[in-house]
Design an enzyme around this catalytic site. Structure first.
Site, PDB file in Angstrom:
ATOM      1  N   SER A 138     -16.924  -7.972 -42.784  1.00 46.84           N
ATOM      2  CA  SER A 138     -18.113  -9.372 -42.415  1.00 46.84           C
ATOM      3  C   SER A 138     -18.884  -9.700 -43.611  1.00 46.84           C
ATOM      4  O   SER A 138     -19.371  -8.996 -44.511  1.00 46.84           O
ATOM      5  CB  SER A 138     -18.935  -8.748 -41.142  1.00 46.84           C
ATOM      6  N   TYR A 151     -26.408  -4.763 -37.088  1.00 49.32           N
ATOM      7  CA  TYR A 151     -25.225  -5.242 -37.602  1.00 49.32           C
ATOM      8  C   TYR A 151     -25.316  -5.481 -39.533  1.00 49.32           C
ATOM      9  O   TYR A 151     -24.213  -4.820 -40.180  1.00 49.32           O
ATOM     10  CB  TYR A 151     -24.744  -6.558 -37.217  1.00 49.32           C
ATOM     11  N   LYS A 155     -22.886  -3.019 -41.976  1.00 54.23           N
ATOM     12  CA  LYS A 155     -22.009  -4.106 -42.504  1.00 54.23           C
ATOM     13  C   LYS A 155     -22.076  -3.765 -44.180  1.00 54.23           C
ATOM     14  O   LYS A 155     -21.000  -3.763 -44.980  1.00 54.23           O
ATOM     15  CB  LYS A 155     -22.017  -5.190 -42.228  1.00 54.23           C
TER      16      LYS A 155
END
Length: 263
Positions: A138, A151, A155
């Site tokens: 991502s 997140y 990531k």
């Protein structure tokens, strides 16, 4: 890497980017495409749509023994794994208030599943002197993820692990790519937009929202060129340069966008 006659495994392959990768790899002439997902029925539907080249497997990527068993079974059936795509991922939709179980879930799926995959597939790849790992990380791992602290954090860790793998093993014949898309028209983004989540709105306002098939196209092109960082959204490279050159200015610009969306 040319994907013709390659044996490929994809985790999180039942939908979104994973399913698009499976379709594209099959179209490229892969010898076998193993579609692995926690939702075994959905994985089976994707595999059936691809025909005899594909096989579906139910898999919890947070269980290292299941990952090892998947790798061993695939190697026994097909003789090798040429490309392993660690694609499964989860969001939380929250900040520091997310409880420990939520943080742990993000860490397990977004980071440790990549570690488990590498531990399982690398020995045979290194013995053969070749292989490929594609980690879906991502753009949040290069930039950040407004509204989702777990997140953004995990990531970044996923990109860091992929980079470490590349530095450590590329000279031994194993290639590693970090696939870092920004906005993609998948349930992950669509559900966030429907719920009015700020993070999803920021993503949608920061550049084009690509289809999963467009991301798969970019992945195939990046694999063919053996690029470490695969950016389906070219603007992410520009944002990353701005962030590196002027972190305070980049953060100021992002905060300005957030204020506008909140107004």
């Amino acid at each position: 890497m040319n994907l013709t006659d390659r044996v490929v495994v994809i985790t999180g392959g039942a939908g979104g980017i994973g399913a698009a990768l499976a379709r594209r790899f099959a179209a490229e002439g892969a010898a076998a495409v193993v579609v692995a997902d926690l939702d075994a029925d959905a994985a089976r539907a994707v595999a059936e749509g691809l025909g005899p080249v594909a096989r579906a497997v139910g898999l919890d990527v947070t269980d290292e023994e299941q990952v090892r068993a998947l790798v061993a079974d695939t190697e026994q059936r097909y003789g090798r794994i040429d490309l392993f795509c660690a694609n499964a991922g989860v969001t939380s939709g929250g900040g520091m208030e997310i409880d420990d179980a939520g943080w742990d879930r993000a860490w397990q799926v977004n980071v440790l599943s990549h570690v488990y995959a590498a531990r399982a597939v690398l020995p045979a790849m290194l013995a053969r002197g070749g292989g490929y790992l594609l980690h879906t990380c991502s753009a949040a791992g290069v930039l950040t993820s407004v509204g989702d602290a777990p997140y953004a954090t995990t990531k970044h860790a996923a990109v860091g692990f992929a980079e470490w793998l590349s530095v450590t093993y590329r000279d031994q014949g194993v290639r590693i790519s970090a696939l870092c898309p920004q906005g993609v028209d998948t349930p992950m983004l669509a559900d966030g937009l429907a719920a009015g989540h700020l993070g999803a709105r920021v993503v949608a306002a920061s550049g084009a929202v690509l289809t999963a098939d467009q991301v798969a196209d970019a992945a195939v092109a990046g694999i063919a060129e053996e690029r470490f960082l695969i950016l389906p959204h070219p603007e992410v490279a520009d944002y990353a340069r701005r962030k590196a050159e002027d972190p305070d200015g980049w953060q100021s610009g992002l905060r300005k966008l957030v204020r506008r969306l909140r107004a």
